[in-house]
Scaffold this motif. Structure first.
Motif, short mmCIF file in Angstrom:
data_model
loop_
_atom_site.label_atom_id
_atom_site.label_comp_id
_atom_site.label_asym_id
_atom_site.label_seq_id
_atom_site.Cartn_x
_atom_site.Cartn_y
_atom_site.Cartn_z
N ASP A 89 4.75 -1.24 -0.31
CA ASP A 89 4.32 -0.53 -1.52
C ASP A 89 5.11 0.77 -1.69
O ASP A 89 5.39 1.48 -0.71
N SER A 90 5.46 1.08 -2.92
CA SER A 90 6.30 2.24 -3.21
C SER A 90 5.72 3.54 -2.66
O SER A 90 6.46 4.43 -2.26
N GLU A 91 4.41 3.65 -2.60
CA GLU A 91 3.78 4.88 -2.10
C GLU A 91 3.83 5.01 -0.58
O GLU A 91 3.51 6.07 -0.04
N HIS A 92 4.23 3.95 0.09
CA HIS A 92 4.24 3.96 1.56
C HIS A 92 5.63 3.78 2.15
O HIS A 92 5.76 3.54 3.35
N GLN A 93 6.65 3.89 1.33
CA GLN A 93 8.01 3.69 1.83
C GLN A 93 8.54 4.93 2.54
O GLN A 93 7.95 6.00 2.48
N ARG A 94 9.66 4.72 3.24
CA ARG A 94 10.35 5.77 3.98
C ARG A 94 9.56 6.25 5.19
O ARG A 94 9.69 7.40 5.61
N ARG A 95 8.75 5.34 5.74
CA ARG A 95 7.98 5.65 6.95
C ARG A 95 8.28 4.66 8.07
O ARG A 95 7.58 4.63 9.07
N GLY A 96 9.30 3.81 7.88
CA GLY A 96 9.65 2.83 8.90
C GLY A 96 8.79 1.58 8.87
O GLY A 96 8.82 0.78 9.82
N LEU A 97 8.03 1.38 7.81
CA LEU A 97 7.12 0.23 7.75
C LEU A 97 7.84 -1.10 7.56
O LEU A 97 7.38 -2.12 8.05
N GLY A 98 8.96 -1.10 6.85
CA GLY A 98 9.73 -2.33 6.70
C GLY A 98 10.25 -2.80 8.05
O GLY A 98 10.12 -3.97 8.43
N ARG A 99 10.84 -1.88 8.79
CA ARG A 99 11.34 -2.19 10.14
C ARG A 99 10.20 -2.66 11.03
O ARG A 99 10.31 -3.66 11.74
N ALA A 100 9.08 -1.94 11.00
CA ALA A 100 7.94 -2.30 11.84
C ALA A 100 7.38 -3.66 11.46
O ALA A 100 6.93 -4.41 12.33
N THR A 101 7.43 -4.00 10.18
CA THR A 101 6.94 -5.31 9.73
C THR A 101 7.80 -6.44 10.27
O THR A 101 7.29 -7.43 10.80
N VAL A 102 9.11 -6.30 10.17
CA VAL A 102 10.01 -7.33 10.70
C VAL A 102 9.81 -7.46 12.21
O VAL A 102 9.69 -8.58 12.73
N GLN A 103 9.73 -6.35 12.90
CA GLN A 103 9.55 -6.41 14.34
C GLN A 103 8.21 -7.05 14.71
O GLN A 103 8.13 -7.83 15.65
N ALA A 104 7.16 -6.72 13.97
CA ALA A 104 5.85 -7.31 14.24
C ALA A 104 5.88 -8.82 14.04
O ALA A 104 5.25 -9.57 14.79
N LEU A 105 6.60 -9.28 13.02
CA LEU A 105 6.70 -10.72 12.78
C LEU A 105 7.49 -11.40 13.90
O LEU A 105 7.08 -12.46 14.41
N LEU A 106 8.58 -10.79 14.32
CA LEU A 106 9.36 -11.35 15.44
C LEU A 106 8.50 -11.39 16.70
O LEU A 106 8.52 -12.39 17.44
N ASP A 107 7.75 -10.34 16.95
CA ASP A 107 6.87 -10.29 18.12
C ASP A 107 5.78 -11.36 18.04
O ASP A 107 5.44 -11.99 19.04
N LEU A 108 5.24 -11.57 16.85
CA LEU A 108 4.21 -12.60 16.65
C LEU A 108 4.76 -13.97 17.02
O LEU A 108 4.11 -14.73 17.75
N TRP A 109 5.95 -14.28 16.56
CA TRP A 109 6.56 -15.57 16.88
C TRP A 109 6.82 -15.68 18.37
O TRP A 109 6.61 -16.74 18.96
#
Length: 151
Positions: free
Chosen positions: A78-98
């Motif tokens: 979401d535009s209000e939550h960007q620039r906090r590393g959440l995109g990176r954390a999301t990809v990493q969380a998905l990789l970790d889940l797998w």
């Protein structure tokens, strides 16, 4: 930093309210489109991206039936939550889940992650490269494909 929760009757409305920044909308669809792909198709699985007790994004994933690779799609913070590393954390969380849970989630062992991105979305390409994804020369719907073998 983030928690991934499968889209369900309790969180789909919060996911539907996720909006990309104005300058990113040429590269991503509305989160409602991604929710529909997951709900009415037979391939994609939508997840809420949660941080600090709020739904801050959407991501979906699927297994390619042809080669068994695990694809990431529909990543929107979401535009209000960007620039906090959440995109990176999301990809990493998905990789970790797998890493932790496959093949129990999809019935397919996790061997490789894949995604596609618009060639002019340099911010996303930089993010994915920094996470170990490599361009393969493949194209998917006018987007470049990047892949990362299982760690």
């Amino acid at each position: 930093m983030v928690v991934l929760t499968p889209a369900n009757a309790d969180n789909w409305r919060a996911i539907a309210r996720v909006r990309a920044a104005a300058g990113q909308r040429e590269w991503v669809a509305d989160s409602t489109y991604y929710l529909c792909l997951s709900a009415y198709g037979d391939l994609w699985r939508s997840y809420a991206v949660e941080a600090d007790g709020a739904t801050v994004g959407h991501v979906m994933w699927a297994v390619d039936p042809d080669d068994g690779s695990h694809w990431i799609g529909g990543l929107v913070i979401d535009s209000e939550h960007q620039r906090r590393g959440l995109g990176r954390a999301t990809v990493q969380a998905l990789l970790d889940l797998w890493e932790r849970e496959e093949p129990s989630l999809s019935g397919t062992p996790y061997r490789e992650a894949a995604l596609s991105v618009s060639p002019d979305n340099q911010a996303a390409i930089g993010l994915y490269r920094s996470l170990g994804f490599v361009e393969t020369g493949e194209m998917e719907d006018d987007e470049i494909v990047l892949r990362r073998p299982r760690a």
